[in-house]
Design an enzyme around this catalytic site. Structure first.
Site, PDB file in Angstrom:
ATOM      1  N   TYR A  77      38.349  19.719 -73.432  1.00  0.00           N
ATOM      2  CA  TYR A  77      37.613  18.640 -72.767  1.00  0.00           C
ATOM      3  C   TYR A  77      36.289  19.167 -72.238  1.00  0.00           C
ATOM      4  O   TYR A  77      36.228  20.262 -71.697  1.00  0.00           O
ATOM      5  CB  TYR A  77      38.357  18.085 -71.547  1.00  0.00           C
ATOM      6  N   ILE A 105      43.575  12.705 -65.575  1.00  0.00           N
ATOM      7  CA  ILE A 105      43.487  12.411 -67.018  1.00  0.00           C
ATOM      8  C   ILE A 105      44.837  11.908 -67.530  1.00  0.00           C
ATOM      9  O   ILE A 105      44.912  10.980 -68.358  1.00  0.00           O
ATOM     10  CB  ILE A 105      43.037  13.670 -67.811  1.00  0.00           C
ATOM     11  N   LYS A 122      43.566  23.343 -61.707  1.00  0.00           N
ATOM     12  CA  LYS A 122      42.269  23.269 -62.394  1.00  0.00           C
ATOM     13  C   LYS A 122      41.047  23.621 -61.541  1.00  0.00           C
ATOM     14  O   LYS A 122      39.932  23.444 -62.008  1.00  0.00           O
ATOM     15  CB  LYS A 122      42.094  21.865 -62.946  1.00  0.00           C
ATOM     16  N   SER A 166      39.915  23.437 -72.177  1.00  0.00           N
ATOM     17  CA  SER A 166      38.667  23.102 -71.479  1.00  0.00           C
ATOM     18  C   SER A 166      37.482  23.785 -72.157  1.00  0.00           C
ATOM     19  O   SER A 166      37.617  24.890 -72.707  1.00  0.00           O
ATOM     20  CB  SER A 166      38.790  23.611 -70.040  1.00  0.00           C
ATOM     21  N   ALA A 167      36.324  23.150 -72.047  1.00  0.00           N
ATOM     22  CA  ALA A 167      35.092  23.741 -72.574  1.00  0.00           C
ATOM     23  C   ALA A 167      34.754  25.052 -71.874  1.00  0.00           C
ATOM     24  O   ALA A 167      33.924  25.820 -72.370  1.00  0.00           O
ATOM     25  CB  ALA A 167      33.935  22.760 -72.398  1.00  0.00           C
ATOM     26  N   ASN A 221      54.989  17.276 -60.515  1.00  0.00           N
ATOM     27  CA  ASN A 221      55.536  17.760 -59.235  1.00  0.00           C
ATOM     28  C   ASN A 221      54.722  17.258 -58.037  1.00  0.00           C
ATOM     29  O   ASN A 221      54.948  17.700 -56.913  1.00  0.00           O
ATOM     30  CB  ASN A 221      55.607  19.297 -59.213  1.00  0.00           C
ATOM     31  N   TYR A 267      40.923  30.652 -63.919  1.00  0.00           N
ATOM     32  CA  TYR A 267      41.311  29.353 -64.491  1.00  0.00           C
ATOM     33  C   TYR A 267      41.016  29.350 -65.990  1.00  0.00           C
ATOM     34  O   TYR A 267      41.876  29.016 -66.809  1.00  0.00           O
ATOM     35  CB  TYR A 267      40.557  28.213 -63.792  1.00  0.00           C
ATOM     36  N   ARG A 309      25.363  18.854 -68.478  1.00  0.00           N
ATOM     37  CA  ARG A 309      26.768  18.800 -68.882  1.00  0.00           C
ATOM     38  C   ARG A 309      27.022  17.590 -69.761  1.00  0.00           C
ATOM     39  O   ARG A 309      26.304  16.591 -69.695  1.00  0.00           O
ATOM     40  CB  ARG A 309      27.693  18.677 -67.644  1.00  0.00           C
ATOM     41  N   LYS A 366      43.520  29.212 -69.601  1.00  0.00           N
ATOM     42  CA  LYS A 366      43.395  28.314 -70.755  1.00  0.00           C
ATOM     43  C   LYS A 366      43.271  29.123 -72.045  1.00  0.00           C
ATOM     44  O   LYS A 366      43.869  28.801 -73.070  1.00  0.00           O
ATOM     45  CB  LYS A 366      42.178  27.385 -70.600  1.00  0.00           C
ATOM     46  N   LEU A 387      30.727  17.263 -59.632  1.00  0.00           N
ATOM     47  CA  LEU A 387      29.547  16.475 -59.290  1.00  0.00           C
ATOM     48  C   LEU A 387      29.857  14.998 -59.006  1.00  0.00           C
ATOM     49  O   LEU A 387      29.464  14.479 -57.947  1.00  0.00           O
ATOM     50  CB  LEU A 387      28.529  16.587 -60.446  1.00  0.00           C
TER      51      LEU A 387
END
Ligand code: NAD
Ligand code: UDP
Length: 332
Positions: A174, A11, A82, A122-123, A30, A146, A228, A150, A197
Site C-alpha cells: 500500500y 483498512i 503500524k 507497505s511501500a 484483538n 516496522y 506521497r 514487513k 498527515l
C-alpha cells in the site's frame, strides 16, 4: 468464508464492507487499535452481520479452533502494528505482533490446508535508495523496525510459496491510504497524537490542535515539501476484492503496488483540504522528520494488468470524506 484478521481496523473495516457484497466474513481482531462499535457500523452500512471473534493472531489454540469450526477458504491478513516511531522505541513488540503473529497464522493455515492469502505490506519496503516511481521488482531496504517486519514477512512468504505450489499468495504494497467510507460511519481514528498527515490536518481543522507542522520545505520536490501517493481507502479496499479473485484463478505468489501513481505534496494536500471543505488550516514549516524521504509514489502498471485495478477517487474525494467522517462517525 473469508477470515479477515485486523478486520475492525482502518483498512480492514473498509475491506470487510466491500467483501460483504459477495462473501461471508469472519473477523479476528484483538481490539489493540480498534473498537467494537466498528462492527455495528459495518452492519449499518451493509445490513450484514459478519462473525466477530475477539482474539489474537498469536494465539495458536484460538486459530486452531477457528479453522476447525469455520469453513475458511482464504485469509486477508491486516492484523499488526503500524506506527513507525513506536516501532523504533519498542521493536520487540513489532516483531512479536507482526512477524511472530504472521508465522503463527501461516502455521495454522498450513495445518488446516488453507492456502490462499492476501497480505498487507507497505511501500516503506522500497526504502530510501530507489528512484520514483517505485515498481515491484526494485531492491528492498528498510529504515525502521516496522518496515523490517514487513520485509521479513515478505521473505517468509516467498520461501513458503517456493516450498509448496499449493500456496496462492498476494502481497499488496500500500502507498498512503486516506479518506473514509462515504457514509461517514467508518474511517481512521488514531489514538493519541496522529503521526500521519491527513488525520493531523483533520484534527487541526476541528480545532483540536492549533496548527499543522510541515516537516521541511527544502526537499527536491516541486514546492519543497514531501510528496506521497495518497489512495482513497475505499479504492484500496476494492483492490483486496480483486486480489482475492485473482488468487482463486492463479497459483504462485504475486507482489502488487496499490497506489494511484500520482504524488501530491504536503502543501497541495493542505490547499485541497482547505478548498474542498472551506476551512483554513494554519501551518508552520518546521525541521524535516527523521527517516522521511522526499518522494514516494507507485508504478501502477502491474495492478492495472493483473488485477485490472484503477483508483476511482481523487484527492478532493479523499479530503471531503476524511472530514465528513471526522464530523460524523468519530462523534457517535
Ligand atoms: P489498524 O491499526 O487500523 O488495523 C489493524 C488491526 O489489527 C486493528 O484493528 C488492531 O486491533 C488489530 N491487531 C493488531 N495486532 C493484532 C493481533 N496481534 N491480533 C489480532 N488483531 C490485531 O491499521 P490499518 O491502517 O488498517 O493497517 C492494516 C494493515 O495494513 C497493517 O498490517 C498495516 O501495517 C498495513 N499498512 C497500513 C498502512 C497505513 O498507512 N494505514 C500503510 C501500509 C500498510
Ligand atoms: N507530514 C507533515 N506533518 C505531519 C505529518 C506528516 O508535514 O504532521 C508530511 C511527511 O513529512 C510526509 C507527508 O506529510 O512528507 C506524509 O506523511 P505520513 O506520515 O502521512 O506518511 P508517510 O511519510 O509515512 O508516507
Amino acid at each position: 468464508m473469508i477470515l479477515v484478521t485486523g478486520g475492525l481496523g482502518y483498512i480492514g473495516s473498509h475491506t470487510v464492507v466491500e467483501l460483504l457484497k459477495s462473501e461471508e466474513v469472519l473477523i479476528l481482531d484483538n481490539l489493540y487499535n480498534s473498537e467494537k462499535k466498528v462492527l455495528n457500523r459495518i452492519d449499518q452500512i451493509t445490513g450484514k452481520d459478519p462473525v466477530f471473534i475477539e482474539g489474537d493472531i498469536r494465539d495458536e489454540k484460538l486459530l486452531d479452533q477457528i479453522f476447525t469450526r469455520y469453513n475458511i477458504e482464504s485469509v486477508i491478513h491486516f492484523a499488526g502494528l503500524k506506527a513507525v516511531g513506536e516501532s523504533v522505541e519498542v521493536p520487540l513488540r513489532y516483531y512479536d505482533h507482526n512477524v511472530n503473529g504472521t508465522l503463527t497464522l501461516l502455521k495454522a493455515m498450513a495445518k488446516h490446508k488453507v492456502f490462499n492469502l492476501v497480505f498487507s505490506s507497505s511501500a516503506t519496503v522500497y526504502g530510501d535508495k530507489n528512484p520514483v516511481p517505485f515498481h515491484e521488482e526494485m531492491p528492498l531496504s528498510t529504515t525502521n523496525p516496522y518496515g523490517t517486519t514487513k520485509r521479513m514477512i515478505e521473505e517468509m512468504l516467498g520461501d513458503l510459496s517456493r516450498s509448496d505450489e499449493k500456496w496462492r499468495i498476494m502481497i499488496l504494497r500500500y502507498f498512503n491510504p486516506v479518506g473514509a467510507h462515504s457514509s461517514g460511519l467508518i474511517g481512521e481514528s488514531p489514538k493519541g497524537i496522529p503521526n500521519n498527515l491527513m488525520p493531523f490536518i483533520c484534527q487541526v481543522a476541528k480545532g483540536e490542535r492549533p496548527k499543522l507542522n510541515i516537516f521541511g520545505n527544502d526537499y527536491n520536490t516541486p514546492d519543497g515539501t514531501g510528496v506521497r501517493d495518497y489512495i482513497h481507502v475505499v479504492d484500496l479496499a476494492r483492490g483486496h476484492v480483486l486480489a482475492l479473485e485473482y488468487l482463486l484463478k492463479n497459483i504462485g505468489l504475486e507482489i502488487v503496488n496499490l497506489g494511484t501513481g500520482r504524488g501530491y505534496s504536503v502543501l497541495e494536500m493542505v490547499k485541497t483540504f482547505e478548498k474542498v471543505n472551506q476551512i483554513s488550516i494554519p501551518f508552520e514549516v518546521v525541521n524535516r522528520r527523521s527517516g522521511d524521504i522526499a518522494s514516494c509514489y507507485a508504478s501502477t502498471d502491474k495492478a492495472k494488468v493483473i488485477l485490472k485495478f484503477d483508483a476511482h477517487k481523487n484527492l478532493e474525494d479523499m479530503c471531503a470524506d476524511a472530514w465528513y467522517y471526522m464530523n460524523l462517525g468519530e462523534n457517535q
